[in-house]
Design an enzyme around this catalytic site. Structure first.
Site, PDB file in Angstrom:
ATOM      1  N   GLY A  70       0.846  -1.184   0.000  1.00  0.00           N
ATOM      2  CA  GLY A  70       0.000   0.000   0.000  1.00  0.00           C
ATOM      3  C   GLY A  70       0.884   1.238   0.000  1.00  0.00           C
ATOM      4  CD  GLN A  75       3.107   5.973   2.761  1.00  0.00           C
ATOM      5  OE1 GLN A  75       2.178   5.399   2.199  1.00  0.00           O
ATOM      6  NE2 GLN A  75       4.074   5.315   3.380  1.00  0.00           N
ATOM      7  CB  CYS A 114       4.966   2.667   7.928  1.00  0.00           C
ATOM      8  SG  CYS A 114       4.429   4.097   6.975  1.00  0.00           S
ATOM      9  CG  LEU A 115       6.490   1.080   1.929  1.00  0.00           C
ATOM     10  CD1 LEU A 115       5.881   1.276   0.550  1.00  0.00           C
ATOM     11  CD2 LEU A 115       7.685   0.145   1.850  1.00  0.00           C
ATOM     12  CG  HIS A 160      -0.091   6.962   5.414  1.00  0.00           C
ATOM     13  ND1 HIS A 160       0.978   7.517   6.070  1.00  0.00           N
ATOM     14  CD2 HIS A 160       0.224   5.655   5.246  1.00  0.00           C
ATOM     15  CE1 HIS A 160       1.902   6.591   6.290  1.00  0.00           C
ATOM     16  NE2 HIS A 160       1.473   5.443   5.801  1.00  0.00           N
TER      17      HIS A 160
END
Ligand SMILES: [Zn+2]
Length: 189
Positions: A70, A75, A114-115, A160
């Site tokens: 995702g 982001q 989380c990236l 987010h």
């Protein structure tokens, strides 16, 4: 363990050098904690134009290259309400102006990564079943009933868009431990 956004999925097996290089390049294009964009609330998307579809295509590619499941627009520094996610094994979809219209079942606690917060996994409690409604990148209405990992991913990505991170959702103890890992890194960069 649910590896939301999945950055540690393949750490057991070394990646081939090309994939690893692509992964690093993708991660370098994803905002990293404590980047200010990650704390901001995104605005509704109003224009369903080629720019939006280019953004969606770019986000899908970044998500794949980073080995995520995702990725939200915030982001990549775009304050618009959309995210992409792995709906099924071979189906990545974009959800624009998403709303979680129902959630239910039980809640479950599982580790999330989380990236944008690399190297950290924290337990997060969430409902196991959600219905999310919104639009696709062409403006058509979509509605998905999800459970399990997909339900968790959608809640993570939706967070987010409101500037909410797993650090805000976890236990005080896990948050403290995560910040202890993250803080030295912040000082050094
Ligand atoms: Zn995330």
């Amino acid at each position: 363990m649910a590896e939301i956004e999945g950055q540690i999925v393949e750490e057991q097996e070394p990646l081939d050098p090309q994939r690893e290089a692509r992964r690093r390049l993708a991660l370098a294009q994803i905002r990293q904690y404590p980047d200010a964009a990650l704390k901001m609330k995104a605005r509704p998307v109003e224009q369903f134009d080629d720019d939006l579809r280019r953004l969606v295509a770019r986000m899908k590619q970044l998500m794949l290259d980073a080995h995520g499941v995702g990725l939200a627009a915030t982001q990549v520094g775009v304050l618009q309400r959309l995210f992409v996610f792995q709906k099924d094994e071979d189906d990545i979809v974009a959800l624009v102006n998403p709303e979680i219209v129902a959630s239910g079942g039980e809640t479950a606690i599982d580790d999330e990564g989380c990236l944008s917060i690399q190297g950290v996994l924290v337990p997060v409690e969430r409902p196991t079943v959600v219905t999310v409604a919104g639009q696709d990148e062409h403006g058509g209405g979509v509605r998905y009933e999800l459970e399990g990992t997909a339900a968790r991913v959608v809640q993570h990505e939706n967070d987010h868009l409101d500037g909410v991170l797993i650090l805000d959702r976890t236990t005080p103890e896990a948050r403290r431990e995560a910040l202890a890992v993250l803080r030295p890194r912040i000082v050094l960069t």
